[in-house]
Scaffold this active site. Structure first.
Site, PDB file in Angstrom:
ATOM      1  CG  ASP A  26      -6.692   4.710  10.471  1.00 19.71           C
ATOM      2  OD1 ASP A  26      -6.154   4.692  11.592  1.00 19.71           O
ATOM      3  OD2 ASP A  26      -6.100   4.420   9.420  1.00 19.71           O
ATOM      4  CG  ASP A  28      -0.528   6.478  10.814  1.00 13.88           C
ATOM      5  OD1 ASP A  28      -0.089   7.543  10.374  1.00 13.88           O
ATOM      6  OD2 ASP A  28      -0.391   6.116  11.999  1.00 13.88           O
TER       7      ASP A  28
END
Length: 239
Positions: A26, A28
């Site tokens: 991922d 953020d």
């Protein structure tokens, strides 16, 4: 060269082993700390259009979701025809901050060193994120870590988390099998995406969801620092 095209060319040339191991991160809350820009733009966008300003803690919990879905959660009474207005206002504000060089998205401690180590160890690396493709590319380039990733999956070109679409596309790009693919992220959306795709998942503690939520959503393990990821991967494949 686009990540998909590059992956396909390498695969066709036989540069990927049949038993490729893939780690998809991922962005953020996992690679970069982007909370300030996201919270600021979301609160201002809502206020500018006359909506109740969401709380910071609530915005943090939606990081990782497609923007329109996050808006629906943050503004439960919003009308369907108003969602795009908030989305466009958010994107405009984000672009303004970027143009003024006000986007501060620092890497978390140990990110580049660990990415380098994993790449040298033969892992294929990718990203699956709620960011748009242009914003993700800019973020990775600004942090000088774009060279580590062979496949980039974004919510504007795929179905958003926790749907498995982005993770399945990353596996197709690289030729990796489900049993040799791991999703690493900070939210329950990342863990659920991995579970829905049939892959393993490792959670991280420095992002936006709690350790309990990560385990409840399907994490096989949870790490406290980025430097713990290689050992967590090794232990995962020993099982």
């Amino acid at each position: 060269m686009g990540s998909v095209l590059l992956a396909n060319r390498l695969f066709q040339k036989g540069n990927y082993k049949k038993k490729s191991r893939l780690v998809v991160f991922d962005c953020d809350g996992t690679l970069v700390d982007s909370a300030y820009a996201i919270i600021s733009c979301m609160q201002t966008a809502c206020s500018n259009l006359g909506h109740l300003q969401p709380k910071k803690v609530d915005i943090r919990r939606t990081v990782g979701l497609p923007l329109d879905e996050a808006i629906t959660i943050l503004l439960p009474s919003i009308k369907i025809n108003q969602i795009n207005g908030v989305k466009n206002e958010f994107n405009k504000l984000y672009a303004m901050l970027k143009g003024r060089n006000k986007i501060h998205e620092p890497l978390y401690c140990g990110v580049e060193e660990t990415l380098c180590s994993l790449k040298k160890a033969g892992w294929l690396l990718g990203v699956a994120t709620g960011k748009s493709s242009n914003v993700l590319k800019s973020t990775l380039e600004n942090q000088n870590i774009d060279r580590y990733f062979i496949t980039l999956q974004t919510a504007d070109l795929s179905v958003g988390k926790p749907d498995p679409d982005m993770l399945l596309k990353a596996m197709r790009d690289t030729g990796a099998e489900k049993k040799r693919t791991v999703m690493i992220g900070d939210t329950s959306y990342d863990m659920k995406m991995a579970r829905n795709a049939g892959t393993s998942a490792i959670g991280v503690t420095w992002g936006y969801h709690s350790v309990e939520e990560l385990y409840d959503s399907g994490a096989h393990s949870v790490v406290k620092t980025f430097s713990q990821i290689p050992l967590a991967l090794e232990n995962l494949f020993k099982k």
